[in-house]
Structure formats: C-alpha cells, structure tokens
Design an enzyme around this catalytic site. Sequence first.
Site, short mmCIF file in Angstrom:
data_model
loop_
_atom_site.label_atom_id
_atom_site.label_comp_id
_atom_site.label_asym_id
_atom_site.label_seq_id
_atom_site.Cartn_x
_atom_site.Cartn_y
_atom_site.Cartn_z
N GLU A 1 0.85 -1.19 0.00
CA GLU A 1 0.00 0.00 0.00
C GLU A 1 0.89 1.24 0.00
OE1 GLU A 1 -3.70 1.84 2.63
OE2 GLU A 1 -2.18 0.63 3.64
N LYS B 1 -9.72 1.39 -2.25
CA LYS B 1 -9.87 0.86 -0.89
C LYS B 1 -11.27 1.14 -0.35
CE LYS B 1 -7.48 1.16 3.59
NZ LYS B 1 -6.36 1.87 4.28
N CYS C 1 -5.07 -3.22 3.00
CA CYS C 1 -4.80 -2.87 4.40
C CYS C 1 -5.99 -3.09 5.34
CB CYS C 1 -4.27 -1.45 4.48
SG CYS C 1 -3.43 -1.06 6.05
#
Length: 279
Positions: A44, A115, A156
């Site tokens: 990331e 995300k 994440c």
Amino acid sequence: MPERFVAACIQMCSGRDPAANRDAAVAGLREAASRGARYVQTPEMTSLVERGREKLFAVVTDQDSDITLAALRQTAREVGAWVQVGSIAVRNGDKIANRAFLIDPEGGIAASYDKLHLFDVDLPSGESWRESSTYTGGSCAVVAETPLATFALTICYDIRFPALYRSLAAAGAEVLTGPACFTRQTGEAHWHVLQRARAIETGSFMISAAQGGTHEDGRETFGHSLIIDPWGRVLADGGTEPGVILAEIDLALVADARTRIPSLRHARSFTIDRAGLQS
C-alpha cells in the site's frame, strides 16, 4: 491454467520522494522477476507515504500522470510478469483515492480497486488517523481472472472485514491480497492472525506486501510481508527490513482445502433473535 507459479512481495519503506520510491519498487520488481516470480506485489502507498494533507496534495497527481504507475507498467512489460501495485494515491476530485492496480505482462491495466474501508482511529500511543478526511472510499469489490489464478484485490484495513473476503472467495477468488501500510502497534497485535484467518476461513492463498520501518513523515509501520497457504501456513515472511520474499503458489491446495472444509458451500442465511429480561 497452470496450477503452480512463483509469487513475490516487495517490502518497502516508502518516503516523501515519489521518484525514490518508484526506483525502489522497480528494483524490487526486477529482482523478483530475476528470481522466477511471475506475479509480484508491492505494498500500500508504494509511491508516497505522507501523513500531512497539504504535503500530500502538493505531490499527488492523477492516475495518468503518476510516475510510479508508469514505471511499473513499463517494467512489467520488460520482465513479462503480472504486477499488483498495492496502492498509490491518485487525485479524485477534492480528495484522493487509495487505488490498487493489477498490471498484465504487456503493461496493460487489467484491474483497479479503490480501498473500501477507511481507517479512522485514535490509538493509545497518541497517534490519530483520519483517512476519511483525505481519502474517498471505494464502493466495489474486485476479482480479477488471470492465466495464473483468480485474484481478489483488497487493501490494508479491509483485512478486518471478514465478510468481504468470504464474498470474494465465493465469487471465485483463489488468491486473496491485502497489501498494507499497517502501523507497528496494530501490526504487533493483529497482523499475522488476521492474515492467517482470512486464508483459513476461505481456503485461499493470502499474499500481502507491506511497508516496514520508520518513515520520513514519522510513522512506524510493521513490515512482515506475508505469503500464506490455504491452511494458514506462512510460506514466507518479510521481517522488518525492505526486501523481496518469494513462495510457490500451488492452486491444487485451494481445491484441496475447500474440499476438506467446504465452509463456503455450507453458509446459511439466518435471523437474529434478541433474548433478555423483559421490562
């Protein structure tokens, strides 16, 4: 479809200079490919780790102008590998998208993913994170079919939402991915167990490249890039320093795990009754 291939994670400690981060990612990709990797993943925020909102906006560009994405597309074509850019920050209106890319061996963008879940939290250490003040969350999960395997793209904080991974596996994903910039404190507490759990719950491989170390903006990240098999066994762990880890992905293990423990097929819908004392 081949049942075996070598996958790699590039562990980085990205700073404030996109050009330096680009060069580190490209060097890691070349190393991984030279060691036989056909799929390579970066962490990331590959191109920039910067918590200051004004400094971030001063550097971030739109997707088509991003130098790291352009360089990784070119290098993927040169080495003939599939490359998952864990994420880069790209302009999206008055905010920024935390966007992942899957690049094919010809340098084309095969898939992208914004995300879904944003990390807003106050930690006991005094650290405070408000991703939603800078970033815009995505609204669509992504599964990408390739000649190597069917990959699911996540990033994440998504790792803390198991229903997402179950849905991705039910949609055909054989390899789940969770490239990250996990804080040191939360990583020490939960990183390994969350990654292993998502693999075990779905009978999938889990591949997650990570940022690791002390960054120029002052944050500390946990590192420990991981490649995990469908039984939850850690095949490779990146430790705390930048570098490249590799492991063989044998897709026969996915079918085996899902046959032995067919929980994806056994899920049932249900209702919830709330029991307790009546006033």
